[in-house]
Structure formats: structure tokens, C-alpha cells
Design a protein around this motif. Structure first.
Motif: not given
Length: 197
Positions: A81-83, A85-102
Motif C-alpha cells: 500500500p502507498k497513499a 495523492v490528490y492535487s490541489e485543487p482536486k483534479r488529478f489523482v496520483f497512485i503509485r505502488s509496486c509488484q508484490a514480492q518484486y
């Protein structure tokens, strides 16, 4: 009569899918229930995040190996899990993560909820040459892709700022330093854009 009924049913299904794609942009921008990438992938019984990605990521074959680009991107987005993140003003959403166990295989989803598109980035290491002229040793690469942008030069400046933010955020524990950058645009062709990145 049966033909007309069949056409009507298919039309309703198509309209329902179009509504779902649009409503998922609104949902991701306004939702407050889920706080991390893992929550989006595993706690939403309606799979709205996965559906949003699937409808906005090409079904082309991945650049090497089996599966589609979407399949590989989902693996990168649905790990630890990674938080969100929303831009300000709220328009863009940033979602990041990585592959489990890699976790060296990372993903970033840049979502524009107003213009309704997704740009994805995958950071990967295991590479195979696409042709003999480009044979090289294994290296850290970026694959950037967009179903709505035809050219790499058309990607928005704010997208590149979000990639810089992602890189800086990982600097202390897993530095990101791509040696080769490729782009897959609306035409589904792979082009090398290292010199433009």
C-alpha cells in the motif's frame, strides 16, 4: 424482432459501459473510503479502480513476456500500500505502488479526472532487446503509456512533474534512475524517447 431486441440489448450494454468509465473518473476523484493503492485493488468489491485502468490502458501485448500491458500494469499497481495523492485543487489523482514480492517493478498512475484519461508509467529491469541493432545489457527502464495521447511530446507538463515527485519520493530507499525510456501512445506503437525525456 429478435434482431431488433438484440441490437437494443447490445446498445444498452454499451451505454452502461460508457457510463461506468465516466463515473469511475468521478468516483476516484470524490471517494474517501479508500486511502491506499492496495485498498483500491483489494477492498473495493466493485473493482472500480481496476475497471478504470482497464478501460483506459491498451490491451496490446506487453513489450516482452506474456500478458497484456494492462495485466502487467495492474500487477505493478496492486502491491504494497502507498497513499493515494490528490492535487490541489482536486483534479488529478496520483497512485503509485509496486509488484508484490518484486518491488523493483513499480507503477505510477496519473489520472486526470476532468479530461478523463490515464497515463501510466512502469519502472522495470528485466529487458529483452526488440531487435539486434538495439541489443544491450539489462538496465533500468521506463515504459510510459497513454491511450489518449498520440505523441510523447503531447503529454502534459504536470505529468512530468508528478513523475519527478515520484522519483524524489523513492530516492532514499530505492532510487529510480531510468536508462532507457519508451512510449506507447494511442497508435499502440513502441517508440524510444530517452533523448526527449
Amino acid at each position: 424482432m429478435k434482431k431488433l431486441l438484440g441490437i437494443l440489448v447490445l446498445g444498452l450494454l454499451w451505454c452502461n459501459n460508457a457510463f461506468t468509465e465516466t463515473s469511475n473518473f468521478e468516483w476516484i476523484n470524490n471517494q474517501t473510503e479508500f486511502k491506499t493503492s492496495a485498498d483500491l485493488c483489494f477492498k473495493d468489491d466493485k473493482d472500480r479502480f481496476k475497471k478504470l485502468l482497464k478501460s483506459n490502458i491498451t490491451d496490446r501485448k506487453y513489450i516482452f513476456g506474456d500478458g497484456t500491458l494492462y495485466n502487467h500494469f495492474e500487477h505493478a499497481m496492486c502491491g504494497p500500500p502507498k497513499a493515494i495523492v490528490y492535487s490541489e485543487p482536486k483534479r488529478f489523482v496520483f497512485i503509485r505502488s509496486c509488484q508484490a514480492q518484486y518491488c523493483i517493478y513499480k507503477g505510477l498512475a496519473y489520472i486526470d479526472t476532468k479530461d478523463k484519461y490515464v497515463i501510466g508509467v512502469v519502472r522495470h529491469f528485466y529487458t529483452e532487446p526488440f531487435d539486434l541493432d538495439k541489443t544491450r545489457k539489462k538496465s533500468e527502464d521506463f515504459l510510459i503509456f497513454s491511450k489518449t495521447h498520440k505523441k510523447f511530446e503531447n503529454l502534459p507538463e504536470f505529468f512530468f512533474k508528478s513523475v519527478d515527485w515520484w522519483i524524489k519520493g523513492a530516492a532514499d530507499y530505492d532510487p529510480i534512475n531510468p536508462q532507457v525510456v519508451r512510449f506507447i501512445g494511442a497508435d499502440d506503437k513502441i517508440i524510444y524517447v530517452t533523448s526527449k525525456y
